[in-house]
Scaffold this motif. Structure first.
Motif, PDB file in Angstrom:
ATOM      1  N   VAL A  36       0.845  -1.206   0.000  1.00 18.81           N
ATOM      2  CA  VAL A  36       0.000   0.000   0.000  1.00 18.81           C
ATOM      3  C   VAL A  36       0.875   1.249   0.000  1.00 18.81           C
ATOM      4  O   VAL A  36       0.583   2.229  -0.702  1.00 18.81           O
ATOM      5  CB  VAL A  36      -0.960  -0.022   1.213  1.00 18.81           C
ATOM      6  CG1 VAL A  36      -1.653   1.321   1.392  1.00 18.81           C
ATOM      7  CG2 VAL A  36      -1.980  -1.125   1.046  1.00 18.81           C
ATOM      8  N   GLY A  37       1.956   1.231   0.742  1.00 14.41           N
ATOM      9  CA  GLY A  37       2.870   2.382   0.763  1.00 14.41           C
ATOM     10  C   GLY A  37       3.494   2.622  -0.598  1.00 14.41           C
ATOM     11  O   GLY A  37       3.628   3.770  -1.032  1.00 14.41           O
ATOM     12  N   VAL A  39       2.187   1.793  -3.523  1.00 22.43           N
ATOM     13  CA  VAL A  39       1.138   2.299  -4.418  1.00 22.43           C
ATOM     14  C   VAL A  39       0.862   3.771  -4.153  1.00 22.43           C
ATOM     15  O   VAL A  39       0.764   4.580  -5.082  1.00 22.43           O
ATOM     16  CB  VAL A  39      -0.149   1.449  -4.258  1.00 22.43           C
ATOM     17  CG1 VAL A  39      -1.324   2.111  -4.959  1.00 22.43           C
ATOM     18  CG2 VAL A  39       0.071   0.057  -4.808  1.00 22.43           C
ATOM     19  N   VAL A  40       0.759   4.138  -2.884  1.00 18.71           N
ATOM     20  CA  VAL A  40       0.508   5.543  -2.539  1.00 18.71           C
ATOM     21  C   VAL A  40       1.671   6.414  -2.994  1.00 18.71           C
ATOM     22  O   VAL A  40       1.475   7.511  -3.536  1.00 18.71           O
ATOM     23  CB  VAL A  40       0.266   5.691  -1.017  1.00 18.71           C
ATOM     24  CG1 VAL A  40       0.277   7.143  -0.591  1.00 18.71           C
ATOM     25  CG2 VAL A  40      -1.053   5.043  -0.641  1.00 18.71           C
ATOM     26  N   PHE A  41       2.898   5.939  -2.815  1.00 15.49           N
ATOM     27  CA  PHE A  41       4.058   6.707  -3.270  1.00 15.49           C
ATOM     28  C   PHE A  41       4.019   6.904  -4.781  1.00 15.49           C
ATOM     29  O   PHE A  41       4.282   7.997  -5.277  1.00 15.49           O
ATOM     30  CB  PHE A  41       5.355   5.994  -2.869  1.00 15.49           C
ATOM     31  CG  PHE A  41       6.584   6.668  -3.394  1.00 15.49           C
ATOM     32  CD1 PHE A  41       7.077   7.805  -2.792  1.00 15.49           C
ATOM     33  CD2 PHE A  41       7.238   6.172  -4.512  1.00 15.49           C
ATOM     34  CE1 PHE A  41       8.210   8.429  -3.290  1.00 15.49           C
ATOM     35  CE2 PHE A  41       8.362   6.788  -5.010  1.00 15.49           C
ATOM     36  CZ  PHE A  41       8.850   7.923  -4.394  1.00 15.49           C
ATOM     37  N   ILE A  43       1.396   6.892  -6.802  1.00 15.20           N
ATOM     38  CA  ILE A  43       0.316   7.822  -7.162  1.00 15.20           C
ATOM     39  C   ILE A  43       0.725   9.255  -6.855  1.00 15.20           C
ATOM     40  O   ILE A  43       0.541  10.162  -7.670  1.00 15.20           O
ATOM     41  CB  ILE A  43      -0.982   7.440  -6.424  1.00 15.20           C
ATOM     42  CG1 ILE A  43      -1.527   6.126  -6.975  1.00 15.20           C
ATOM     43  CG2 ILE A  43      -2.027   8.542  -6.538  1.00 15.20           C
ATOM     44  CD1 ILE A  43      -2.674   5.553  -6.177  1.00 15.20           C
ATOM     45  N   MET A  44       1.297   9.476  -5.691  1.00 19.06           N
ATOM     46  CA  MET A  44       1.703  10.838  -5.326  1.00 19.06           C
ATOM     47  C   MET A  44       2.837  11.336  -6.226  1.00 19.06           C
ATOM     48  O   MET A  44       2.902  12.512  -6.557  1.00 19.06           O
ATOM     49  CB  MET A  44       2.141  10.888  -3.855  1.00 19.06           C
ATOM     50  CG  MET A  44       1.011  10.644  -2.887  1.00 19.06           C
ATOM     51  SD  MET A  44      -0.391  11.741  -3.138  1.00 19.06           S
ATOM     52  CE  MET A  44       0.329  13.306  -2.742  1.00 19.06           C
TER      53      MET A  44
END
Length: 97
Positions: A36-37, A39-41, A43-44
């Motif tokens: 999840v980290g 994926v979030v990285f 996207i950001m």
């Protein structure tokens, strides 16, 4: 008292962490958090890059109108001097032949 309490906590935590089900759950939970980290990285990173590309024009310092005029004024005599020098060398080379 503190040593006895520390010993009890150590024994209980060893008993819990040596359980294969608990160990597998903790490992899976860590893997999920890591995924999840990432994926979030990603996207950001994409959103931040797109935002910077869209607004990046504002961060480029453009020369003012006065600086443009000064640059044009200084470049014009240099070009005329260069052409005069080339014409002189061309005529001397042509006459030497």
């Amino acid at each position: 008292m503190i040593d006895k309490l520390n010993q009890i906590i150590t024994e209980k935590s060893e008993k819990i962490m040596t359980n294969e089900k608990v160990e597998g759950f903790v490992n899976n939970l860590g893997g999920v958090f890591c995924f999840v980290g990432a994926v979030v990285f990603g996207i950001m990173f994409i959103v931040g890059s797109a935002s910077l590309m869209r607004t990046g024009k504002q961060y480029v310092v453009k020369p003012s109108a006065e600086e443009k005029k000064e640059a044009e004024a200084t470049s014009e005599p240099a070009t005329s001097e260069e052409t005069a020098t080339t014409e002189e060398t061309a005529t001397t080379e042509h006459s030497a032949e």
